[in-house]
Design a protein around this motif. Sequence first.
Motif, mmCIF file in Angstrom:
data_model
loop_
_atom_site.group_PDB
_atom_site.id
_atom_site.type_symbol
_atom_site.label_atom_id
_atom_site.label_comp_id
_atom_site.label_asym_id
_atom_site.label_seq_id
_atom_site.Cartn_x
_atom_site.Cartn_y
_atom_site.Cartn_z
ATOM 1 N N GLY A 119 0.835 -1.200 0.000
ATOM 2 C CA GLY A 119 0.000 0.000 0.000
ATOM 3 C C GLY A 119 0.865 1.244 0.000
ATOM 4 O O GLY A 119 2.094 1.170 -0.077
ATOM 5 N N PRO A 120 0.243 2.438 0.079
ATOM 6 C CA PRO A 120 0.999 3.687 0.090
ATOM 7 C C PRO A 120 2.054 3.713 1.200
ATOM 8 O O PRO A 120 1.774 3.345 2.337
ATOM 9 N N GLY A 121 3.268 4.121 0.832
ATOM 10 C CA GLY A 121 4.346 4.201 1.807
ATOM 11 C C GLY A 121 5.140 2.931 1.969
ATOM 12 O O GLY A 121 6.182 2.934 2.630
ATOM 13 N N ALA A 122 4.664 1.839 1.372
ATOM 14 C CA ALA A 122 5.395 0.565 1.408
ATOM 15 C C ALA A 122 6.221 0.426 0.134
ATOM 16 O O ALA A 122 6.021 1.152 -0.837
ATOM 17 N N GLU A 123 7.164 -0.501 0.153
ATOM 18 C CA GLU A 123 7.937 -0.781 -1.050
ATOM 19 C C GLU A 123 8.000 -2.276 -1.281
ATOM 20 O O GLU A 123 7.807 -3.079 -0.358
ATOM 21 N N SER A 124 8.275 -2.660 -2.502
ATOM 22 C CA SER A 124 8.415 -4.073 -2.846
ATOM 23 C C SER A 124 9.840 -4.529 -2.563
ATOM 24 O O SER A 124 10.762 -3.708 -2.399
ATOM 25 N N PHE A 125 10.032 -5.838 -2.533
ATOM 26 C CA PHE A 125 11.378 -6.385 -2.370
ATOM 27 C C PHE A 125 12.249 -5.964 -3.546
ATOM 28 O O PHE A 125 13.441 -5.661 -3.370
ATOM 29 N N ALA A 126 11.667 -5.909 -4.736
ATOM 30 C CA ALA A 126 12.422 -5.469 -5.910
ATOM 31 C C ALA A 126 12.894 -4.027 -5.749
ATOM 32 O O ALA A 126 14.021 -3.684 -6.135
ATOM 33 N N GLN A 127 12.056 -3.185 -5.175
ATOM 34 C CA GLN A 127 12.461 -1.800 -4.932
ATOM 35 C C GLN A 127 13.567 -1.719 -3.880
ATOM 36 O O GLN A 127 14.478 -0.887 -3.987
ATOM 37 N N LEU A 128 13.484 -2.561 -2.863
ATOM 38 C CA LEU A 128 14.558 -2.626 -1.868
ATOM 39 C C LEU A 128 15.881 -2.976 -2.538
ATOM 40 O O LEU A 128 16.910 -2.325 -2.281
ATOM 41 N N ILE A 129 15.869 -3.978 -3.400
ATOM 42 C CA ILE A 129 17.102 -4.383 -4.078
ATOM 43 C C ILE A 129 17.609 -3.266 -4.982
ATOM 44 O O ILE A 129 18.818 -3.061 -5.119
ATOM 45 N N GLY A 130 16.699 -2.503 -5.575
ATOM 46 C CA GLY A 130 17.124 -1.337 -6.346
ATOM 47 C C GLY A 130 17.863 -0.333 -5.482
ATOM 48 O O GLY A 130 18.867 0.259 -5.910
ATOM 49 N N ARG A 131 17.391 -0.123 -4.244
ATOM 50 C CA ARG A 131 18.098 0.772 -3.323
ATOM 51 C C ARG A 131 19.462 0.220 -2.943
ATOM 52 O O ARG A 131 20.437 0.969 -2.784
ATOM 53 N N ILE A 132 19.531 -1.096 -2.761
ATOM 54 C CA ILE A 132 20.809 -1.740 -2.436
ATOM 55 C C ILE A 132 21.817 -1.509 -3.555
ATOM 56 O O ILE A 132 22.976 -1.132 -3.314
ATOM 57 N N GLU A 133 21.390 -1.735 -4.768
ATOM 58 C CA GLU A 133 22.286 -1.542 -5.917
ATOM 59 C C GLU A 133 22.747 -0.084 -6.014
ATOM 60 O O GLU A 133 23.937 0.183 -6.258
ATOM 61 N N ALA A 134 21.823 0.845 -5.806
ATOM 62 C CA ALA A 134 22.190 2.265 -5.869
ATOM 63 C C ALA A 134 23.164 2.636 -4.752
ATOM 64 O O ALA A 134 24.094 3.427 -4.962
ATOM 65 N N THR A 135 22.960 2.071 -3.562
ATOM 66 C CA THR A 135 23.850 2.354 -2.438
ATOM 67 C C THR A 135 25.254 1.842 -2.702
ATOM 68 O O THR A 135 26.246 2.555 -2.467
ATOM 69 N N LEU A 136 25.370 0.619 -3.205
ATOM 70 C CA LEU A 136 26.691 0.052 -3.488
ATOM 71 C C LEU A 136 27.403 0.837 -4.588
ATOM 72 O O LEU A 136 28.618 1.057 -4.514
#
Length: 218
Positions: A119-136
């Motif tokens: 729902g609003p304000g939540a993220e998917s696991f795929a979006q989490l992994i996108g953040r991981i890739e951007a952080t690295l």
Amino acid sequence: MREKFLVVQLVRHAESAANAGGVTKDPAEIPLSAKGEKQAYDFGQAIPKAPAQIICSPFLRARQTAAPIARRFGLSLEIWPVQEFTYLAPERCVNTTVVQRRAWVEDYWRRANPDSVDGPGAESFAQLIGRIEATLTRLAESQISGWILMVGHGQLMQALRWYIAQRPGPLTKEHLDSFRQLDHAAPIENCSGYELRRRFLSDTAKPFGWYVSSGRQL
């Protein structure tokens, strides 16, 4: 040939009100408990030397954990999008405890859909992994000399080391199951963490690989 390394010490925030079993509202504004405040102070005093940079989640509990370290060494916090994985919609979690949310948590991981957004304000696991890739990527491109301290969250930190170990392609249910197994098998306690390194070739200064240092629990 002498190797050089970019060194990042990751640490999970101190005990939060949610960790202590309290009722919470906005996941971004959950404060530390009284015990957590002492943990944060003690952790800040235990660090032997100043980091070159303190990277911190925007969530309150992480900022409160990093604050004593920043004050001690006269450093500012660099706020990066390394907040916790919020896979349950915040609106339906208002005024609930960890115990009350448990059935929703188990249902999410049972379905294990990498693209599911609660729902609003939540993220998917795929979006989490996108953040991981951007952080690295952002870390690898940094010009910091010396070691970096990153203050974040348990599942975010688990996702970092899971990603480095797995290097997954297109995400599947099996990937979520694998991540969940890691999270249960090797939990990260409050004010604990691990060391992340990236090798550089000393003759070209070109980074070529992240790895988690074995046995480097803070």
